[in-house]
Design an enzyme around this catalytic site. Structure first.
Site, short mmCIF file in Angstrom:
data_model
loop_
_atom_site.label_atom_id
_atom_site.label_comp_id
_atom_site.label_asym_id
_atom_site.label_seq_id
_atom_site.Cartn_x
_atom_site.Cartn_y
_atom_site.Cartn_z
CB SER A 119 -0.41 0.08 1.42
OG SER A 119 -1.72 -0.78 1.61
CG HIS A 140 -1.44 -0.62 -4.26
ND1 HIS A 140 -1.59 1.45 -4.29
CD2 HIS A 140 -2.07 -0.82 -3.26
CE1 HIS A 140 -2.61 0.65 -2.94
NE2 HIS A 140 -2.31 -0.35 -2.45
CD GLU A 152 -1.88 4.06 -6.54
OE1 GLU A 152 -2.67 5.10 -6.59
OE2 GLU A 152 -1.53 3.26 -5.45
CG ASN A 190 -3.25 3.68 -0.12
OD1 ASN A 190 -4.00 3.85 0.22
ND2 ASN A 190 -2.67 2.95 0.31
#
Ligand code: 3HC
Length: 283
Positions: A119, A140, A152, A190
């Site tokens: 993450s 991701h 991602e 994130n």
């Protein structure tokens, strides 16, 4: 290179979701975890999800059998000998991830790609413990993996363009939309999402509004499908804290300060929905 066989490491909510979508994309997948009971739990979750797709008439019973037949279970990294890709979705702990990459680098065939669903951690540093940094990449996904469209693709300093392209093709095969991201603390989603979740925590901590009020405000006033604190519980407060730590240390900027309430909840073992208690009580 076309991906035909994969190993997913970690059978938690992310790993099982990734394995499910790979299997639905006709890719043979080995779901691996440290204990047999963990992989069985992950597989049971996938089975339930796939059965729901049959109930909703999105797939046939025969599709279900094919999807589940694409999945095998493992507790031994040696099973990764002939896979084209490993997607690691283990605990968000750098030491653990580095050890996994070190071991898989020795076991997998030289052309295999080693991807991490981290993450927030640096792909460049994960790649550095292997002899194939050009083939190490971030892939991701977002929770729940079968629903969320984005992937991602994170290129570390030494990730090759060819590796990035293979991952982009794989994401497309998995019916995901991918974006290319440079290796930077917590990447794009994130970094932005956790900053917002952090502000939601401080809003409660400072007594401005209650947990329920903050979430309702963001659902009705910002059109979020779930409020930020409910989302934090859903992602896992331990995962949120791990991401916050990386962002805070990575940028060294006080704007990313971590809410003490979050630390306290994690210390108390209130990790969100998965433990029955987080910002909300699920018991
Ligand atoms: N697995 C698979 N499918 C699921 C699911 C799950 N866990 N939860 C819900 N779904 C499916 C449902 O079956 C339903 O499918 P259908 O439309 O075909 O019937 C669809 O999703 C909608 O579900 P519901 O009607 O039950 O409920 P909602 O409309 O509230 O949607 C939600 C649920 C998709 C989870 C929605 O609340 C949402 O989008 N929440 C925000 C999720 C989010 O922001 N995720 C990102 C978190 S950050 C992250 O993952 C990064 C990591 O690194 C920390």
């Amino acid at each position: 290179m076309t991906i035909k066989k994969a190993m997913v490491i970690g059978s938690g909510q992310m790993g099982s979701g990734i394995a499910q979508v790979l299997a639905q994309s006709d890719i043979e997948v080995i779901l691996n975890d440290i204990r047999q009971e963990f992989v069985e739990k992950g597989f049971a979750k996938i089975k339930k999800q796939v059965e729901r797709l049959v109930e909703k008439e999105k797939i046939t019973a025969s599709d279900k059998d094919t999807i589940l037949g694409n999945i095998s279970l493992s507790t031994d990294y040696q099973d990764a000998k002939d896979v084209d890709i490993v997607i690691e979705a283990a605990t968000e702990n750098k030491k653990i991830k580095l050890e996994i990459f070190r071991q898989l680098d020795e076991i997998t065939k030289p052309e295999a790609i080693l991807a991490s669903n981290t993450s927030s951690l640096s792909i460049t540093s994960i790649a550095a413990v292997t002899q194939r940094p050009e083939q190490v990449v971030g892939m991701h996904f977002f929770n729940p993996v079968p629903v969320m469209k984005l992937v991602e693709i994170v290129s570390g300093l030494r990730t090759s363009d060819e590796t990035r392209k293979v991952i982009a093709d794989l994401a497309e095969t998995m019916k995901k939309v991918s974006i290319d991201v440079k290796d930077s603390p917590a990447f794009v989603v994130n970094r932005i999402l956790m900053s917002m979740i952090g502000e939601a925590m401080f809003t409660v901590y400072e007594g401005i509004a209650t947990v329920e009020e903050v979430d309702e405000a963001m659902r009705l006033g910002a059109n979020m499908p779930m409020g930020p604190l409910q989302l934090a519980d859903f992602v896992g407060l331990d995962v949120c804290l791990a991401v916050f730590e990386v962002i805070y240390q990575g940028f060294g900027d006080s704007k990313y300060r971590i809410c003490p309430l979050l630390r306290q909840y994690v210390e108390a073992g209130w990790l969100g929905k998965k433990t029955g208690r987080g910002f909300y009580n699920y018991e």
